[in-house]
Design a protein around this motif. Structure first.
Motif, PDB file in Angstrom:
ATOM      1  N   GLU A  41       9.913 -12.182  -6.298  1.00  0.00           N
ATOM      2  CA  GLU A  41      10.358 -13.555  -6.533  1.00  0.00           C
ATOM      3  C   GLU A  41       9.313 -14.585  -6.080  1.00  0.00           C
ATOM      4  N   GLY A  42       8.478 -14.198  -5.109  1.00  0.00           N
ATOM      5  CA  GLY A  42       7.541 -15.167  -4.559  1.00  0.00           C
ATOM      6  C   GLY A  42       6.083 -14.795  -4.674  1.00  0.00           C
ATOM      7  N   ALA A  43       5.784 -13.633  -5.277  1.00  0.00           N
ATOM      8  CA  ALA A  43       4.384 -13.202  -5.322  1.00  0.00           C
ATOM      9  C   ALA A  43       4.151 -12.229  -6.471  1.00  0.00           C
ATOM     10  N   ASN A  44       2.885 -12.137  -6.867  1.00  0.00           N
ATOM     11  CA  ASN A  44       2.465 -11.062  -7.749  1.00  0.00           C
ATOM     12  C   ASN A  44       2.232  -9.825  -6.891  1.00  0.00           C
ATOM     13  N   ILE A  45       2.563  -8.660  -7.422  1.00  0.00           N
ATOM     14  CA  ILE A  45       2.514  -7.443  -6.618  1.00  0.00           C
ATOM     15  C   ILE A  45       1.503  -6.450  -7.183  1.00  0.00           C
ATOM     16  N   LEU A  46       0.672  -5.923  -6.281  1.00  0.00           N
ATOM     17  CA  LEU A  46      -0.128  -4.741  -6.561  1.00  0.00           C
ATOM     18  C   LEU A  46       0.544  -3.586  -5.843  1.00  0.00           C
ATOM     19  N   GLY A  47       0.812  -2.499  -6.536  1.00  0.00           N
ATOM     20  CA  GLY A  47       1.504  -1.369  -5.940  1.00  0.00           C
ATOM     21  C   GLY A  47       0.573  -0.361  -5.300  1.00  0.00           C
ATOM     22  N   PRO A  48       1.145   0.714  -4.727  1.00  0.00           N
ATOM     23  CA  PRO A  48       0.337   1.740  -4.065  1.00  0.00           C
ATOM     24  C   PRO A  48      -0.691   2.395  -4.979  1.00  0.00           C
ATOM     25  N   GLU A  49      -0.438   2.354  -6.283  1.00  0.00           N
ATOM     26  CA  GLU A  49      -1.366   2.998  -7.219  1.00  0.00           C
ATOM     27  C   GLU A  49      -2.630   2.182  -7.445  1.00  0.00           C
ATOM     28  N   ALA A  50      -2.617   0.897  -7.101  1.00  0.00           N
ATOM     29  CA  ALA A  50      -3.787   0.040  -7.307  1.00  0.00           C
ATOM     30  C   ALA A  50      -4.837   0.312  -6.236  1.00  0.00           C
ATOM     31  N   PRO A  51      -6.110   0.317  -6.597  1.00  0.00           N
ATOM     32  CA  PRO A  51      -7.174   0.584  -5.602  1.00  0.00           C
ATOM     33  C   PRO A  51      -7.183  -0.471  -4.502  1.00  0.00           C
ATOM     34  N   LEU A  53       0.797  -1.228   0.000  1.00  0.00           N
ATOM     35  CA  LEU A  53       0.000   0.000   0.000  1.00  0.00           C
ATOM     36  C   LEU A  53       0.829   1.278   0.000  1.00  0.00           C
ATOM     37  N   GLU A  54       2.070   1.188   0.464  1.00  0.00           N
ATOM     38  CA  GLU A  54       2.951   2.360   0.481  1.00  0.00           C
ATOM     39  C   GLU A  54       4.342   1.913   0.044  1.00  0.00           C
ATOM     40  N   PRO A  55       5.139   2.819  -0.499  1.00  0.00           N
ATOM     41  CA  PRO A  55       6.446   2.414  -1.024  1.00  0.00           C
ATOM     42  C   PRO A  55       7.336   1.786   0.050  1.00  0.00           C
ATOM     43  N   ILE A  56       8.029   0.716  -0.332  1.00  0.00           N
ATOM     44  CA  ILE A  56       9.039   0.098   0.523  1.00  0.00           C
ATOM     45  C   ILE A  56      10.342   0.033  -0.260  1.00  0.00           C
ATOM     46  N   HIS A  57      11.412  -0.402   0.373  1.00  0.00           N
ATOM     47  CA  HIS A  57      12.731  -0.374  -0.248  1.00  0.00           C
ATOM     48  C   HIS A  57      12.734  -1.207  -1.541  1.00  0.00           C
ATOM     49  N   ASP A 113      -4.020 -11.587  -1.423  1.00  0.00           N
ATOM     50  CA  ASP A 113      -3.838 -12.611  -0.402  1.00  0.00           C
ATOM     51  C   ASP A 113      -3.129 -12.043   0.830  1.00  0.00           C
ATOM     52  N   ALA A 114      -2.387 -10.970   0.611  1.00  0.00           N
ATOM     53  CA  ALA A 114      -1.670 -10.320   1.712  1.00  0.00           C
ATOM     54  C   ALA A 114      -1.555  -8.837   1.415  1.00  0.00           C
ATOM     55  N   VAL A 115      -1.364  -8.072   2.456  1.00  0.00           N
ATOM     56  CA  VAL A 115      -1.167  -6.640   2.315  1.00  0.00           C
ATOM     57  C   VAL A 115       0.039  -6.240   3.159  1.00  0.00           C
ATOM     58  N   ILE A 116       0.842  -5.328   2.633  1.00  0.00           N
ATOM     59  CA  ILE A 116       1.951  -4.754   3.396  1.00  0.00           C
ATOM     60  C   ILE A 116       1.665  -3.277   3.546  1.00  0.00           C
ATOM     61  N   VAL A 117       1.687  -2.795   4.779  1.00  0.00           N
ATOM     62  CA  VAL A 117       1.277  -1.429   5.080  1.00  0.00           C
ATOM     63  C   VAL A 117       2.313  -0.760   5.975  1.00  0.00           C
ATOM     64  N   ARG A 118       2.489   0.543   5.798  1.00  0.00           N
ATOM     65  CA  ARG A 118       3.408   1.298   6.660  1.00  0.00           C
ATOM     66  C   ARG A 118       2.597   2.149   7.649  1.00  0.00           C
ATOM     67  N   ALA A 119       2.036   3.247   7.199  1.00  0.00           N
ATOM     68  CA  ALA A 119       1.303   4.146   8.098  1.00  0.00           C
ATOM     69  C   ALA A 119      -0.205   4.094   7.884  1.00  0.00           C
ATOM     70  N   ARG A 120      -0.650   3.586   6.739  1.00  0.00           N
ATOM     71  CA  ARG A 120      -2.079   3.583   6.420  1.00  0.00           C
ATOM     72  C   ARG A 120      -2.856   2.728   7.409  1.00  0.00           C
ATOM     73  N   LYS A 121      -4.058   3.176   7.742  1.00  0.00           N
ATOM     74  CA  LYS A 121      -4.912   2.399   8.635  1.00  0.00           C
ATOM     75  C   LYS A 121      -5.529   1.219   7.885  1.00  0.00           C
TER      76      LYS A 121
END
Length: 317
Positions: A23-33, A10-14, A39-47
């Motif tokens: 290497e192990g997953a398909n990625i949806l970036g921050p621009e995707a709704p 959901l937010e930029p990471i390194h 199947d999983a979400v990675i979040v930094r500050a977003r609620k």
């Protein structure tokens, strides 16, 4: 054939962490709704709210890029059997460095002196004379990995005297050289510089209120690199304006970004940054790698479990 899981970042990471994730997953970036069919979400500050959880039917894992989980509805996730992962300690050194930097800036009035110099103003005597870190009593509220890292820097780097309060840390884990305060009140009464590294939980919400600030020595300093909500912001603003607290620095606010009418922003003796304590290349790399590895591993476990259950059902049928 095993389908690759989809992870919504959901937010930029390194970038290195993103390469590892790819290497192990398909990625949806921050621009995707979002919410999405991930199947999983990675979040930094977003609620991540209960509504978000409910709107992601395939969601199995929530990965927090950082330590604090206060912005994630953990109860809603657990009710769905969704794993909530985080990276405590991965950015400890970077946040501790910021806490030390804030402390030096406050004690030497670096910001005020810079503004005066640029404006061609002469500093008053009390504005010119600062304090050494080793001549004042430093108090640390919260001795998790970040609090311990800050204490180590203050003691080993500056020869400072450090006391701390953390009721959850057992004696066997208490760091050498740090005096244990009997209570938060005990810590406040002796701290010329209070550094906050506690988590935001019900017991710490607004723990540093007007009553707590009044306990501190006249002209003390405060640094908050923990969470907004631990400090009562209107109370701190009043203490800064009256001079009861000589200066404060915060990387966090109860509402982020803070509203334009937040009373703290009108205080000239406040230093503030927009929650960037862990925003160094090293920290972002460590945290990014850690959460990506955890998320991929957890997705593998849940996929294996689902396959096992499916196989069992097939045999029973």
């Amino acid at each position: 054939m095993t389908l690759r899981p989809t992870v919504h970042v959901l937010e930029p990471i390194h970038p290195t962490a993103m390469e590892r994730l790819a290497e192990g997953a398909n990625i949806l970036g921050p621009e995707a709704p979002f919410p999405s069919k991930c199947d999983a979400v990675i979040v930094r500050a977003r609620k991540i709210t209960a509504a978000d959880v409910a709107a992601c039917p395939r969601l199995r894992v929530i990965g927090k890029h950082g330590a604090g989980l206060d912005a994630i509805d953990v109860a809603a996730a657990e009710a769905r059997g969704i794993a909530v992962l985080s990276t405590p300690g991965a950015n400890a050194d970077s946040v501790a460095d910021l806490a030390v930097g804030f402390s030096l800036a406050l004690l030497r009035n670096i910001h005020g002196a810079t503004l005066a110099l640029k404006a061609g103003k002469t500093l008053e005597r009390h504005e010119r004379q600062g304090w050494d870190l080793n001549e004042i009593e430093i108090g640390i509220f919260g001795l998790g990995s970040i609090g311990r890292a800050t204490a180590a820097r203050m003691i080993n780097g500056f020869g400072a005297s450090v006391r701390a309060f953390d009721p959850g840390l057992p004696e066997a884990s208490w760091p050498q050289g740090v005096t244990r305060a009997a209570s938060l009140e005990d810590l406040l009464q002796s701290s010329r510089l209070l550094i906050i590294h506690a988590p935001l939980v019900p017991d710490t919400r607004n723990a540093i209120d007007a009553y707590a600030l009044d306990m501190m020595p006249e002209g003390a300093f405060l640094v908050n690199c923990a969470r907004g909500g631990i400090v009562d912001e209107p109370a701190l603003a009043a203490a800064l304006k009256s001079g009861r607290i000589a200066g404060a620095a915060t990387d966090v606010f109860a509402e982020e970004p803070p509203a334009a009418d937040n009373p703290l922003l009108a205080c000239p003796n406040l230093l503030a940054t927009p929650h960037l304590g862990g925003a160094t290349n090293g920290a972002l790399l460590r945290v990014g790698r850690s959460i990506v590895d955890q998320v991929i591993a957890q997705l593998s476990v849940t996929a294996s479990g689902a396959k096992g259950a499916s196989d069992t059902n097939t045999k029973e049928n």
